[in-house]
Scaffold this active site. Structure first.
Site, mmCIF file in Angstrom:
data_model
loop_
_atom_site.group_PDB
_atom_site.id
_atom_site.type_symbol
_atom_site.label_atom_id
_atom_site.label_comp_id
_atom_site.label_asym_id
_atom_site.label_seq_id
_atom_site.Cartn_x
_atom_site.Cartn_y
_atom_site.Cartn_z
ATOM 1 C CE1 TYR A 1 -4.379 -2.107 4.748
ATOM 2 C CE2 TYR A 1 -3.662 0.106 4.155
ATOM 3 C CZ TYR A 1 -4.062 -1.158 3.786
ATOM 4 O OH TYR A 1 -4.148 -1.496 2.458
ATOM 5 C CB SER B 1 -0.901 0.006 1.242
ATOM 6 O OG SER B 1 -1.511 1.256 1.426
#
Length: 335
Positions: free
Chosen positions: A152, A127
């Protein structure tokens, strides 16, 4: 090829699976159909896939160690595209254990399956959030990513480190893809494009964080799916120029690579909202709010390495991509 796609009922997973099936690959799609967002949307994606030859669905959680081991033993996959993960930056502030179970335990289960069953290439979702508090733009794969601002992001950074370990120890070719704000038809209901479109059509105000002073490198889902498949077809290989005295975090002496997938065009949030308004023919009522914990001010992808590796980079204009999403949304929800 016989390909395992995890997260096949997810947004990117559905599009990648469609592309693999269209060219004749056999795909086993795995998903646990959790309720992080509307399960009926995931079921609708699956329904599309299940009408295509060569697709088989398996409902299974990637954190299920024995189940994943049995799946790999049964099928003998050639390649693996690992997209299943607990997504969402803000949700990680409230439910951290979900990220440990899915993004860490689940990832090591994938690595072990690939290691023990001679998988030729593991491509996995990282990501743009790994860049965290970095301010140098554009973000390049060779930049240090040691300051995540959400759990995350930390789990995605951890995935890259775990993948490198398996590439080094066992010669497993692994490629991580740092996705930059993916959007398009069948998108996730927790993402800004979906939330804004729904609220504007329902004549509700939209929540605009940091008073609109943010930028994102929005990347159209078809471009992302194309990039995933192109990368899958070129397994990671050792970098002959790798210098351990000045190591590049995106390559290695082992068969390991990391690439950005972004549109190379950071868009101000208020311009993004303007594109949605244009596509809907409606004006949004904006509720301006402070920056949320875990958010970053801007993302901007350097995709030179991806272009050099696979010969293509994302290029869909934002206006075109948003218009496609709005058309899908109106059709799917009949509004």
């Amino acid at each position: 090829m016989k390909v395992l796609v995890t997260g096949a009922a997810g947004f990117i997973g559905m599009h990648v699976t469609q592309r693999l099936l269209a060219r004749g690959d056999e795909v086993v799609g795995l998903d646990n159909l959790n309720d992080y967002y509307d399960v009926s949307l995931k079921e609708s994606r699956l329904e599309l896939l299940q009408h295509q030859p060569g697709f088989r669905f398996v409902r299974l959680d990637v954190a299920d160690r024995e189940g994943i081991a049995s799946l790999f033993a049964q099928h003998g996959f050639d390649m693996v595209v690992h997209l299943a993960a607990q997504a969402g930056v803000r949700y990680s502030l409230r439910n951290p254990h979900a990220y440990v179970d899915s993004n860490l335990v689940g990832f090591v289960n994938m690595l072990e399956g690939c290691r023990h069953h001679q998988v030729r290439h593991l491509v996995y979702a990282s990501s743009s959030s790994v860049y965290g508090g970095n301010t140098k733009m554009p973000f390049a794969e060779g930049d240090a990513v040691d300051h995540p601002v959400s759990l995350y992001a930390a789990t995605k950074k951890a995935n890259e480190l775990m993948a490198h370990t398996y590439s080094h120890l066992y010669g497993l070719p692994t490629t991580g893809l740092r996705f930059f704000t993916v959007y398009g038809p069948w998108g996730r209901p927790d993402m800004a494009l979906f939330l804004f479109t729904k609220a504007i059509l329902e004549q509700r105000p939209i929540e605009v964080y940091n008073f609109g002073q943010m930028q994102r490198d929005f990347t159209y889902v078809d471009d992302v799916a194309d990039g995933v498949v192109r990368v899958l077809d070129r397994p990671a290989s050792p970098d002959a120029t790798f210098n351990a005295a000045r190591p590049n975090p995106a390559t290695s002496h082992a068969p390991y690579r990391v690439f950005n997938i972004g549109n190379r065009n950071p868009v101000p949030l208020l311009d993004f909202i303007g594109c949605i308004e244009q596509a809907l023919g409606k004006t949004a009522e904006k509720r301006l709010l402070p920056l949320q914990d875990g958010d970053v001010l801007a993302t901007y992808a350097d995709v030179q390495a991806l272009g050099d590796w696979v010969g293509a980079v994302p290029a869909t204009p934002l206006e075109q991509g948003i218009a496609s999403f709005v058309a899908w949304y109106r059709s799917y929800y009949r509004v």
